[in-house]
Design a protein around this motif. Structure first.
Motif, PDB file in Angstrom:
ATOM      1  N   LEU A 167       1.064  -1.007   0.297  1.00 44.91           N
ATOM      2  CA  LEU A 167      -0.008   0.114  -0.019  1.00 44.91           C
ATOM      3  C   LEU A 167       0.866   1.011   0.297  1.00 44.91           C
ATOM      4  O   LEU A 167       2.177   1.394   0.825  1.00 44.91           O
ATOM      5  CB  LEU A 167      -0.719  -0.094   1.715  1.00 44.91           C
ATOM      6  N   PHE A 168       0.727   2.775  -0.233  1.00 43.61           N
ATOM      7  CA  PHE A 168       0.837   4.022  -0.842  1.00 43.61           C
ATOM      8  C   PHE A 168       0.040   4.607   0.427  1.00 43.61           C
ATOM      9  O   PHE A 168      -1.241   4.828   0.887  1.00 43.61           O
ATOM     10  CB  PHE A 168       1.237   4.201  -1.384  1.00 43.61           C
ATOM     11  N   ASP A 169       0.659   6.112   0.717  1.00 45.06           N
ATOM     12  CA  ASP A 169      -0.022   7.068   1.561  1.00 45.06           C
ATOM     13  C   ASP A 169      -0.970   7.621   0.221  1.00 45.06           C
ATOM     14  O   ASP A 169      -1.357   7.684  -1.357  1.00 45.06           O
ATOM     15  CB  ASP A 169       1.816   8.087   1.350  1.00 45.06           C
ATOM     16  N   LEU A 170      -2.035   8.047   0.852  1.00 49.18           N
ATOM     17  CA  LEU A 170      -3.155   8.779   0.551  1.00 49.18           C
ATOM     18  C   LEU A 170      -2.986  10.632  -0.172  1.00 49.18           C
ATOM     19  O   LEU A 170      -2.062  10.567   0.761  1.00 49.18           O
ATOM     20  CB  LEU A 170      -4.629   8.732   1.458  1.00 49.18           C
ATOM     21  N   VAL A 171      -3.311  10.853  -1.264  1.00 48.90           N
ATOM     22  CA  VAL A 171      -3.776  12.582  -1.292  1.00 48.90           C
ATOM     23  C   VAL A 171      -4.716  12.581  -1.037  1.00 48.90           C
ATOM     24  O   VAL A 171      -5.643  12.321  -0.702  1.00 48.90           O
ATOM     25  CB  VAL A 171      -3.439  11.952  -2.799  1.00 48.90           C
ATOM     26  N   GLU A 172      -3.998  14.035   0.119  1.00 52.15           N
ATOM     27  CA  GLU A 172      -5.526  14.725   0.266  1.00 52.15           C
ATOM     28  C   GLU A 172      -4.707  16.228   0.360  1.00 52.15           C
ATOM     29  O   GLU A 172      -3.991  16.932  -0.110  1.00 52.15           O
ATOM     30  CB  GLU A 172      -5.464  14.183   2.248  1.00 52.15           C
ATOM     31  N   ILE A 173      -6.517  16.551   0.628  1.00 50.70           N
ATOM     32  CA  ILE A 173      -6.098  18.741   0.509  1.00 50.70           C
ATOM     33  C   ILE A 173      -5.909  19.239   1.394  1.00 50.70           C
ATOM     34  O   ILE A 173      -5.665  18.331   2.586  1.00 50.70           O
ATOM     35  CB  ILE A 173      -8.129  19.186  -0.294  1.00 50.70           C
ATOM     36  N   ARG A 174      -4.912  19.334   1.613  1.00 53.76           N
ATOM     37  CA  ARG A 174      -4.208  20.371   2.976  1.00 53.76           C
ATOM     38  C   ARG A 174      -5.781  21.280   3.395  1.00 53.76           C
ATOM     39  O   ARG A 174      -5.877  22.069   3.862  1.00 53.76           O
ATOM     40  CB  ARG A 174      -3.566  21.866   2.002  1.00 53.76           C
ATOM     41  N   PRO A 175      -4.948  20.297   5.099  1.00 56.44           N
ATOM     42  CA  PRO A 175      -6.279  20.895   6.218  1.00 56.44           C
ATOM     43  C   PRO A 175      -6.979  22.303   6.465  1.00 56.44           C
ATOM     44  O   PRO A 175      -5.367  23.048   5.784  1.00 56.44           O
ATOM     45  CB  PRO A 175      -5.924  19.989   7.436  1.00 56.44           C
ATOM     46  N   ARG A 176      -7.967  22.652   6.102  1.00 58.19           N
ATOM     47  CA  ARG A 176      -8.116  23.955   6.240  1.00 58.19           C
ATOM     48  C   ARG A 176      -8.369  24.828   4.866  1.00 58.19           C
ATOM     49  O   ARG A 176      -7.937  25.862   5.874  1.00 58.19           O
ATOM     50  CB  ARG A 176      -7.700  24.484   8.115  1.00 58.19           C
ATOM     51  N   LEU A 177      -7.928  24.386   3.740  1.00 57.69           N
ATOM     52  CA  LEU A 177      -7.935  24.960   2.814  1.00 57.69           C
ATOM     53  C   LEU A 177      -9.837  24.435   2.062  1.00 57.69           C
ATOM     54  O   LEU A 177     -10.217  24.076   2.237  1.00 57.69           O
ATOM     55  CB  LEU A 177      -7.403  24.258   1.745  1.00 57.69           C
ATOM     56  N   LEU A 178     -10.477  26.282   2.711  1.00 59.11           N
ATOM     57  CA  LEU A 178     -11.676  26.368   2.599  1.00 59.11           C
ATOM     58  C   LEU A 178     -12.296  27.234   1.653  1.00 59.11           C
ATOM     59  O   LEU A 178     -11.283  28.021   0.977  1.00 59.11           O
ATOM     60  CB  LEU A 178     -12.437  26.920   3.397  1.00 59.11           C
ATOM     61  N   PHE A 179     -13.928  27.059   0.938  1.00 64.85           N
ATOM     62  CA  PHE A 179     -14.354  28.049  -0.122  1.00 64.85           C
ATOM     63  C   PHE A 179     -14.632  29.557   0.968  1.00 64.85           C
ATOM     64  O   PHE A 179     -15.265  29.134   1.667  1.00 64.85           O
ATOM     65  CB  PHE A 179     -15.161  27.570  -0.780  1.00 64.85           C
ATOM     66  N   LYS A 180     -13.649  30.381   0.313  1.00 61.59           N
ATOM     67  CA  LYS A 180     -14.466  31.790   1.038  1.00 61.59           C
ATOM     68  C   LYS A 180     -15.390  32.177  -0.234  1.00 61.59           C
ATOM     69  O   LYS A 180     -15.518  32.002  -0.851  1.00 61.59           O
ATOM     70  CB  LYS A 180     -12.247  32.742   0.428  1.00 61.59           C
ATOM     71  N   PRO A 181     -15.900  33.357   0.708  1.00 61.18           N
ATOM     72  CA  PRO A 181     -17.228  34.093  -0.125  1.00 61.18           C
ATOM     73  C   PRO A 181     -15.930  35.292  -1.188  1.00 61.18           C
ATOM     74  O   PRO A 181     -14.830  35.553  -0.662  1.00 61.18           O
ATOM     75  CB  PRO A 181     -18.026  34.339   0.765  1.00 61.18           C
ATOM     76  N   ASN A 182     -16.762  35.179  -2.759  1.00 63.60           N
ATOM     77  CA  ASN A 182     -16.558  36.744  -3.302  1.00 63.60           C
ATOM     78  C   ASN A 182     -16.287  38.146  -2.335  1.00 63.60           C
ATOM     79  O   ASN A 182     -18.218  38.757  -1.583  1.00 63.60           O
ATOM     80  CB  ASN A 182     -17.117  36.852  -4.683  1.00 63.60           C
ATOM     81  N   ARG A 183     -15.044  38.292  -2.325  1.00 64.07           N
ATOM     82  CA  ARG A 183     -14.774  40.058  -1.352  1.00 64.07           C
ATOM     83  C   ARG A 183     -15.874  41.153  -2.125  1.00 64.07           C
ATOM     84  O   ARG A 183     -16.218  41.604  -1.524  1.00 64.07           O
ATOM     85  CB  ARG A 183     -13.399  40.537  -1.101  1.00 64.07           C
ATOM     86  N   ASN A 184     -15.822  41.192  -4.043  1.00 64.94           N
ATOM     87  CA  ASN A 184     -17.083  41.977  -4.324  1.00 64.94           C
ATOM     88  C   ASN A 184     -18.148  41.970  -4.333  1.00 64.94           C
ATOM     89  O   ASN A 184     -19.372  42.718  -3.595  1.00 64.94           O
ATOM     90  CB  ASN A 184     -16.186  41.556  -5.518  1.00 64.94           C
TER      91      ASN A 184
END
Length: 511
Positions: free
Chosen positions: A186-203
């Motif tokens: 087996l090998f390591d799982l690919v994961e999204i970096r923790p606490r990487l979130l969708f942000k609302p559009n500032r405009n």
């Protein structure tokens, strides 16, 4: 006719903030809490949002996943996918949650769905939607292979990784995974970096601020003697034989598409949708049978529900004077709409055969050469390349000089050494685009001693700017694999391998 204040409550004071405005403010506050490291406060704020769209539900699932609350993460990703069934990254994250729960069949199904929603593309960049992440098809196939390997489907796992190797960009961790599969490890799982979130559009957040559309009240004196009118517009003397009001230029006719007025606020949930607010003027290019319209607004093109729009009567605009005041300004407008209509269901195409077509289009070119040495490696080479070229490729893969290697192959059940004169017979042994060779060390290269594993602590967060970069957060532990030059290192973190600035980490020395 007199209109009392009780008869026109919607005209008085400031317009109240909509629920969408409040939810967007909470969304922005929750993301700020995550940036400050207060995950519990962020999760509580996200859960306080009344109308959670697919992105907010995705964020909740990611925070639960980071806390290893896999059951709650699964439910949040269920909500996200329920609101947007084409959000590939949500399928990917739910597959990660299933894989950690050891529900390998469900994980494999979700990774297959994520691959389907890529629709033949090598990647999806979610930055325009507020998520600084690129979902690569090769990494989806990487995790799919891991789910297959967990079920003992080693041949299928190998096929998935070979398909991933045929994609661009090429990732080192995919090659390492294939080497592990060939050893049935087996090998390591690919994961999204923790606490990487969708942000609302500032405009978009700025446009949702409270606005006083009526302004402050003004006292207007009538020029008519003893005028007792108490309506909105006092009586004014009208001159006789006044010239007609000049006609405004119909500039809207020169623009592409049919002009429409936006009746309701619309928040996009997918990358091809467009955010609009009540009162905006959009130009409809095409209306689909599913009640969605392709529009242009502020030089941007996207999809908007057609039942949120109303055709704009250009003749009404033409009656405006040069000062822009409409002829019917003395009439009391109808109260604004409160609740928008239901979001129409978008029609999706038939993607049942997308996965198989994608794999057929992703077959790596050339021959897959499996080389057995002290460990097994895999390279791709064009059939017919000379011996020296093939030997140089294998030496680079093994990080050994070509002069220290000798190759052999099996002919008639016996191991035969390979030289330039044997290459024609070697390539005749290729079957179904695959060739197996053996490699031995003719001498012990002293310039390549065994490397010791070195670990480093991330002093700062590093965001990848290219596929070769290794992304990590502050505080992550990174395994240093090699030194690229004085400024860059190669390392492994969170199942991924890439390069990163040496100044961003501090080496950990074992006591």
């Amino acid at each position: 006719m007199r209109i009392s204040s009780s008869q026109r409550p919607w005209l008085l004071g400031q317009l109240q903030p909509t629920s969408t405005y409040v939810d967007t403010q909470l969304w922005d506050q929750a993301v700020a809490c995550v940036d400050q490291g207060d995950v519990e406060a962020a999760l509580k704020t996200f859960l306080d949002i009344e109308e959670k769209n697919s992105k907010i539900s995705f964020n909740i699932g990611c925070l639960h996943l980071a806390n290893n609350d896999l059951g709650a993460a699964e439910k949040a990703f269920d909500c996200s996918i329920g609101k947007d069934e084409h959000l590939a990254v949500a399928f990917f994250q739910r597959g990660v949650a299933f894989l950690k729960k050891e529900n390998f069949e469900e994980a494999l199904a979700d990774f297959s769905n994520a691959l389907r929603e890529l629709r033949g593309n090598n990647l999806i960049d979610y930055k325009p939607l507020g998520l600084s992440y690129k979902l690569y098809a090769s990494e989806v196939l990487h995790n799919m292979a891991l789910a297959q390997a967990q079920q003992g489907q080693w041949d299928k796992a190998q096929e998935s990784l070979l398909s991933a190797l045929g994609l661009k960009p090429k990732f080192r961790h995919v090659e390492l995974a294939l080497e592990a599969i060939l050893k049935q490890k087996l090998f390591d799982l690919v994961e999204i970096r923790p606490r990487l979130l969708f942000k609302p559009n500032r405009n978009y957040v700025a446009e949702l601020e409270q606005k006083d559309y009526l302004g402050k009240a003004k006292v207007v004196a009538s020029v008519v003697h003893k005028d007792e009118f108490s309506g909105f517009a006092p009586l004014q003397p009208q001159p006789e034989d006044a010239p007609a009001t000049p006609k405004a230029p119909e500039v809207l006719r020169a623009l592409k598409g049919e002009p429409h007025t936006v009746l309701y606020e619309f928040s996009p949930e997918t990358s091809d949708e467009l955010a609009v607010l009540p009162g905006n003027i959009v130009f409809v290019l095409q209306r689909g049978d599913d009640n969605w319209a392709s529009v242009i607004f502020n030089e941007r093109r996207g999809l908007v529900p057609y039942n949120y729009l109303e055709p704009l009567d250009i003749t009404t605009l033409s009656k405006q004077g040069q000062n822009g005041t409409p002829s019917g300004a003395d009439e009391i407008p109808a109260p604004p709409f409160k609740n928008p209509p239901a979001r129409p269901v978008r029609q999706s195409g038939d993607y049942n055969n997308v996965t198989s077509e994608l794999r057929r289009s992703q077959e790596p070119s050339g021959c897959i050469v499996k080389v057995h040495c002290s460990y097994t490696v895999v390279i791709t080479a064009l059939p017919g390349v000379p011996y020296e070229t093939l030997l140089q490729r294998i030496g680079t893969k093994l990080n050994l000089p070509a002069s220290a290697l000798s190759l052999s192959y099996v002919r008639s059940g016996e191991r035969v050494a390979i030289g330039e004169s044997e290459m024609t017979s070697v390539w005749h042994c290729m079957r179904s685009g695959r060739l197996t060779l053996w490699c031995t060390l003719s001498e012990d290269p002293q310039e390549n001693p065994p490397k010791k594993s070195v670990q480093a602590l991330a002093l700062y967060a590093y965001e990848a700017s290219s596929p070769e970069d290794l992304e990590f957060s502050q505080g992550d532990i990174i395994t240093v694999l090699s030194k690229v030059n004085a400024d860059w290192l190669e390392g492994q973190c969170n199942g991924k391998i890439g390069i990163f600035p040496a100044t961003f980490v501090q080496t950990l020395h074992k006591d």
